[in-house]
Design an enzyme around this catalytic site. Structure first.
Site, PDB file in Angstrom:
ATOM      1  N   GLU A 151       0.832  -1.206   0.000  1.00 49.41           N
ATOM      2  CA  GLU A 151       0.000   0.000   0.000  1.00 49.41           C
ATOM      3  C   GLU A 151       0.864   1.253   0.000  1.00 49.41           C
ATOM      4  O   GLU A 151       1.777   1.397   0.818  1.00 49.41           O
ATOM      5  CB  GLU A 151      -0.921   0.013   1.218  1.00 49.41           C
ATOM      6  CG  GLU A 151      -1.879   1.192   1.223  1.00 49.41           C
ATOM      7  CD  GLU A 151      -2.974   1.063   2.264  1.00 49.41           C
ATOM      8  OE1 GLU A 151      -3.961   1.812   2.174  1.00 49.41           O
ATOM      9  OE2 GLU A 151      -2.841   0.209   3.171  1.00 49.41           O
ATOM     10  N   GLU A 245     -12.452   1.478   3.413  1.00 51.92           N
ATOM     11  CA  GLU A 245     -11.946   1.506   4.786  1.00 51.92           C
ATOM     12  C   GLU A 245     -12.465   2.736   5.526  1.00 51.92           C
ATOM     13  O   GLU A 245     -11.687   3.625   5.873  1.00 51.92           O
ATOM     14  CB  GLU A 245     -10.418   1.584   4.780  1.00 51.92           C
ATOM     15  CG  GLU A 245      -9.677   0.313   4.553  1.00 51.92           C
ATOM     16  CD  GLU A 245      -8.196   0.529   4.810  1.00 51.92           C
ATOM     17  OE1 GLU A 245      -7.625  -0.244   5.572  1.00 51.92           O
ATOM     18  OE2 GLU A 245      -7.616   1.482   4.257  1.00 51.92           O
TER      19      GLU A 245
END
Length: 287
Positions: A151, A245
């Protein structure tokens, strides 16, 4: 067809949580994927992990595995003993996920989270150590039917790379089909000049998308340019997971670590927010 998912911690104040009740919940709310914390699974028995895999299969959804590596398991550490500890930890997780049926593990798989450079410290030593580690872990992932996504995080959470342009030489030099980049709209909003151009630049190496609004509200409740993002995803023929998220509740270790110092939404109906956002995600990013 692209599949959409949601991170379990939308409903929790602490990372250690019972994932089982969330399996039918996320299915009912309109999602294809439940993303869980792989670090929590590491503490489970093999039997319990396999039970979770079976529960999701029976429900007709997939699991995805998020990760924020601790400093003790930092595969980018200049301290070789720590790096080796991180390699053992990551290898064990990849093998466990492989035995659960394979899938995607993503997040700070290549570094500690959160971490900043000390004043005067060289970044390159961490980049070099991380590269050695990820080259080795990519081979483990290939053998286990697991995708490892790195990420790209914002400057306040990590330093190894904060943009696609920084990450691309790293991932392309390893060039494994089981190692990819995870882009995240929250981090891109801080670091990238253009989200769409970042996605296009990532191209085939983009194997996942985390999404949320600029203040971490659920997708559809803010100002992220979703139409622009959709067009870029279509341009690169992206067919990976799209996991949102959202974090809207203060308190607990989750609120502490994510820096949620206020209730972003007062008295939230979490299930309704998640269901409405799933409809938005399908309409704007999938259908």
């Amino acid at each position: 067809m692209r599949k959409i998912g949601i991170y379990y911690a939308f409903w929790t104040h602490d990372w250690a949580a019972d994932f089982f009740p969330l399996v039918p919940k996320v299915k009912k709310l309109g999602y294809d994927i439940l993303e869980v914390h792989s670090g929590i699974l590491a503490d489970w028995t093999e039997s319990k992990r396999l039970d979770l895999a079976k529960a999701t299969k029976d429900e007709g959804i997939q699991l995805s595995y998020g990760l924020g590596c601790s400093s003790e398991n930092d595969v980018s550490s200049p301290d070789e003993s720590i790096r080796q500890n991180g390699l053992r930890y990551m290898t064990s997780l990849i093998h466990a996920i492989g035995r659960m049926g394979g899938g995607v593990i993503q997040g700070s798989t290549y570094c500690a989270w959160p971490k900043q450079l000390a004043l005067g410290e060289s970044k390159q030593q961490y980049v070099d150590q991380s590269f050695k580690s990820m080259k080795q872990l990519a081979k483990v992932a290939e053998d286990c039917n697991v995708i490892v996504n790195m990420e790209i995080l914002n400057r306040f959470e990590q330093f190894i790379f904060n943009t696609v342009a920084e990450a691309l030489p790293f991932v392309s030099a390893i060039d494994s089909p089981n190692l990819g980049l995870l882009l995240d709209t929250f981090h891109m909003n801080i670091e990238e000049d253009s989200m769409s151009q970042a996605i296009i630049l990532a191209g085939k190496y983009m194997k996942g998308l985390h999404c949320g609004e600029t203040n971490r509200k659920p997708v559809g409740l803010g100002r992220i340019p979703w139409k622009e993002i959709r067009e870029a995803l279509d341009t690169i023929h992206f067919n990976g997971q799209i996991i949102q998220e959202p974090f809207v509740m203060s308190g607990g270790q989750v609120g502490q670590d994510i820096s949620v110092w206020r209730n972003v939404i007062e008295n939230p109906d979490l299930d309704k927010l998640a269901a409405d956002s799933a409809v938005f995600m399908r309409r704007v990013l999938v259908d």
